[in-house]
Motif scaffolding. Sequence first.
Motif, PDB file in Angstrom:
ATOM      1  N   ALA A 116     111.143 125.102 136.838  1.00 46.87           N
ATOM      2  CA  ALA A 116     112.042 124.001 137.197  1.00 46.87           C
ATOM      3  C   ALA A 116     112.188 123.912 138.709  1.00 46.87           C
ATOM      4  CB  ALA A 116     113.418 124.240 136.571  1.00 46.87           C
ATOM      5  N   ALA A 117     112.339 122.681 139.185  1.00 47.09           N
ATOM      6  CA  ALA A 117     112.538 122.476 140.625  1.00 47.09           C
ATOM      7  C   ALA A 117     113.738 121.556 140.837  1.00 47.09           C
ATOM      8  CB  ALA A 117     111.287 121.839 141.232  1.00 47.09           C
ATOM      9  N   PHE A 118     114.522 121.880 141.866  1.00 44.66           N
ATOM     10  CA  PHE A 118     115.652 121.029 142.238  1.00 44.66           C
ATOM     11  C   PHE A 118     115.488 120.677 143.716  1.00 44.66           C
ATOM     12  CE2 PHE A 118     119.839 120.785 144.277  1.00 44.66           C
ATOM     13  CZ  PHE A 118     120.368 119.698 143.593  1.00 44.66           C
ATOM     14  N   PHE A 119     115.553 119.385 144.027  1.00 39.44           N
ATOM     15  CA  PHE A 119     115.372 118.913 145.405  1.00 39.44           C
ATOM     16  C   PHE A 119     116.701 118.390 145.924  1.00 39.44           C
ATOM     17  CE2 PHE A 119     110.693 118.772 145.522  1.00 39.44           C
ATOM     18  CZ  PHE A 119     110.404 118.858 144.167  1.00 39.44           C
ATOM     19  N   ARG A 120     117.133 118.908 147.074  1.00 41.26           N
ATOM     20  CA  ARG A 120     118.349 118.380 147.713  1.00 41.26           C
ATOM     21  C   ARG A 120     117.978 117.762 149.049  1.00 41.26           C
ATOM     22  NH1 ARG A 120     121.514 120.428 151.706  1.00 41.26           N
ATOM     23  NH2 ARG A 120     120.742 122.562 151.491  1.00 41.26           N
ATOM     24  N   GLU A 121     118.267 116.488 149.165  1.00 42.27           N
ATOM     25  CA  GLU A 121     117.969 115.824 150.445  1.00 42.27           C
ATOM     26  C   GLU A 121     118.895 116.375 151.529  1.00 42.27           C
ATOM     27  OE1 GLU A 121     117.223 111.339 152.212  1.00 42.27           O
ATOM     28  OE2 GLU A 121     118.700 111.612 150.620  1.00 42.27           O
ATOM     29  N   MET A 122     118.327 116.679 152.680  1.00 45.96           N
ATOM     30  CA  MET A 122     119.133 117.193 153.801  1.00 45.96           C
ATOM     31  C   MET A 122     119.378 116.042 154.782  1.00 45.96           C
ATOM     32  SD  MET A 122     117.585 121.006 154.389  1.00 45.96           S
ATOM     33  CE  MET A 122     115.866 120.614 154.611  1.00 45.96           C
ATOM     34  N   PRO A 123     120.364 116.201 155.673  1.00 48.42           N
ATOM     35  CA  PRO A 123     120.682 115.111 156.594  1.00 48.42           C
ATOM     36  C   PRO A 123     119.480 114.658 157.427  1.00 48.42           C
ATOM     37  CG  PRO A 123     122.407 116.762 156.642  1.00 48.42           C
ATOM     38  CD  PRO A 123     121.308 117.318 155.794  1.00 48.42           C
ATOM     39  N   ASP A 124     118.510 115.563 157.696  1.00 48.00           N
ATOM     40  CA  ASP A 124     117.357 115.164 158.518  1.00 48.00           C
ATOM     41  C   ASP A 124     116.234 114.525 157.699  1.00 48.00           C
ATOM     42  OD1 ASP A 124     116.233 117.258 157.146  1.00 48.00           O
ATOM     43  OD2 ASP A 124     115.777 118.490 158.899  1.00 48.00           O
ATOM     44  N   GLY A 125     116.479 114.297 156.395  1.00 54.55           N
ATOM     45  CA  GLY A 125     115.474 113.624 155.570  1.00 54.55           C
ATOM     46  C   GLY A 125     114.495 114.580 154.902  1.00 54.55           C
ATOM     47  N   ARG A 126     114.538 115.870 155.286  1.00 54.70           N
ATOM     48  CA  ARG A 126     113.699 116.839 154.576  1.00 54.70           C
ATOM     49  C   ARG A 126     114.408 117.236 153.279  1.00 54.70           C
ATOM     50  NH1 ARG A 126     111.698 121.725 156.896  1.00 54.70           N
ATOM     51  NH2 ARG A 126     109.616 121.178 156.222  1.00 54.70           N
ATOM     52  N   PHE A 127     113.767 118.081 152.474  1.00 55.94           N
ATOM     53  CA  PHE A 127     114.359 118.477 151.199  1.00 55.94           C
ATOM     54  C   PHE A 127     114.400 120.004 151.060  1.00 55.94           C
ATOM     55  CE2 PHE A 127     113.529 114.131 150.452  1.00 55.94           C
ATOM     56  CZ  PHE A 127     114.484 113.726 149.511  1.00 55.94           C
ATOM     57  N   ARG A 128     115.539 120.520 150.619  1.00 52.52           N
ATOM     58  CA  ARG A 128     115.651 121.923 150.234  1.00 52.52           C
ATOM     59  C   ARG A 128     115.233 122.001 148.782  1.00 52.52           C
ATOM     60  NH1 ARG A 128     115.319 126.436 152.496  1.00 52.52           N
ATOM     61  NH2 ARG A 128     115.997 127.307 150.534  1.00 52.52           N
ATOM     62  N   VAL A 129     114.364 122.926 148.471  1.00 45.59           N
ATOM     63  CA  VAL A 129     113.867 123.028 147.106  1.00 45.59           C
ATOM     64  C   VAL A 129     114.266 124.374 146.511  1.00 45.59           C
ATOM     65  CG1 VAL A 129     111.830 122.792 145.654  1.00 45.59           C
ATOM     66  CG2 VAL A 129     111.849 121.735 147.915  1.00 45.59           C
ATOM     67  N   SER A 130     114.850 124.316 145.315  1.00 42.82           N
ATOM     68  CA  SER A 130     115.124 125.535 144.549  1.00 42.82           C
ATOM     69  C   SER A 130     114.151 125.571 143.389  1.00 42.82           C
ATOM     70  CB  SER A 130     116.547 125.514 143.989  1.00 42.82           C
ATOM     71  OG  SER A 130     117.471 125.775 145.000  1.00 42.82           O
ATOM     72  N   LEU A 131     113.452 126.680 143.242  1.00 46.55           N
ATOM     73  CA  LEU A 131     112.473 126.818 142.158  1.00 46.55           C
ATOM     74  C   LEU A 131     112.900 127.937 141.216  1.00 46.55           C
ATOM     75  CD1 LEU A 131     109.214 126.663 144.340  1.00 46.55           C
ATOM     76  CD2 LEU A 131     110.219 124.817 142.982  1.00 46.55           C
ATOM     77  N   ARG A 132     112.743 127.702 139.933  1.00 48.30           N
ATOM     78  CA  ARG A 132     113.065 128.717 138.935  1.00 48.30           C
ATOM     79  C   ARG A 132     111.968 128.756 137.885  1.00 48.30           C
ATOM     80  NH1 ARG A 132     116.165 129.177 142.430  1.00 48.30           N
ATOM     81  NH2 ARG A 132     118.408 129.513 142.378  1.00 48.30           N
ATOM     82  N   SER A 133     111.690 129.980 137.393  1.00 47.23           N
ATOM     83  CA  SER A 133     110.643 130.152 136.389  1.00 47.23           C
ATOM     84  C   SER A 133     111.172 131.037 135.268  1.00 47.23           C
ATOM     85  CB  SER A 133     109.438 130.815 137.065  1.00 47.23           C
ATOM     86  OG  SER A 133     108.581 131.386 136.112  1.00 47.23           O
TER      87      SER A 133
END
Length: 315
Positions: free
Chosen positions: A250-267
Amino acid sequence: MLRDVLRQIEQRDRFVLTSHARPDGDAIGSALACCQVLRAMGKRADVVLHDGVPRVYRALPFADQVMQANRIAGDYEAAIILECDSIHRTRLEGLENRFLISIDHHVSGRPFANVNWIDPHAVATGEMVFRLAREAGTPLSPEIATCLYTALMTDTGSFMFQGTNERTFALARELVLAGADPSHCARSIYFAHSVAKMRLLGEALRNLNTEGHVGWTWVTQEQMERWEAKEEDCEGLVNYVLSIGEIEVAAFFREMPDGRFRVSLRSKGKLDVARVAEGFGGGGHECASGCSVDGPLDRAVRDVLELLRGGPSVQ
Ligand code: 5GP
């Protein structure tokens, strides 16, 4: 390495302890506990965190003494950095020219400090702090036990993640015997969410996508602002994706203020997400990792999914 760390501590008096930005339960619990272990050894010690203590961990013993800062200032003789693979992950300035001791349990751990104690077999950095306390002959107070139990409980996903074994339960037993109250520790973390987090969960579930064994979702800055949600409100949302039966990763993407994304990955264990995260300059564990990727969202999802679809399996 443990003896080495202890020797370095014994030779000094004044310590600053820190961990990574956006600290989780292991970062907070192990830093608070380690600070108390040092104080019990007669040392002076402070905990400084770039992001302070997230709401759910504020009830932990000594959490109110944590200093929030962007920079380490002061005549500390050494900095103990827990759970990090670099100074960079602390997001703190002022660590560069200090004597550094790193204590970390990540498979992606890197020896960046003067003394590096990295043990990927430990299920939590809290487990390593427990061993440090025992080696130092420090009695385990109920407060230290509570911090370490919280570290252990959160980093093992409430004793559910791969890697949880009989040593984990033996350690939990020791901590409960020393005064940690399991239901109290669980209640203040799993039943203490903000309304904003629940609203954000609603958004994330609406954005849910699945494709075979891969599931993903995201939240945008606009959605976070709409519900006045903080970064810490995103913690754990990825687990809802992983909780689906056919989903392996599973992946979760959080948009950051600078337009990049923080990604959390789980297996669930078949795919090594630490290696996927490392491919983007991040890291973590085989079953839980994170990284940052470039936006926009379509591109971020495409890049990460490409690696998740045929990703590296656990050795
Ligand atoms: P989370 O998804 O909860 O932010 O992180 C999951 C795990 O991956 C945690 O153990 C965390 O320390 C690690 N992790 C997350 N982001 C990064 C990163 O950018 N670099 C490294 N080295 N580890 C990360």
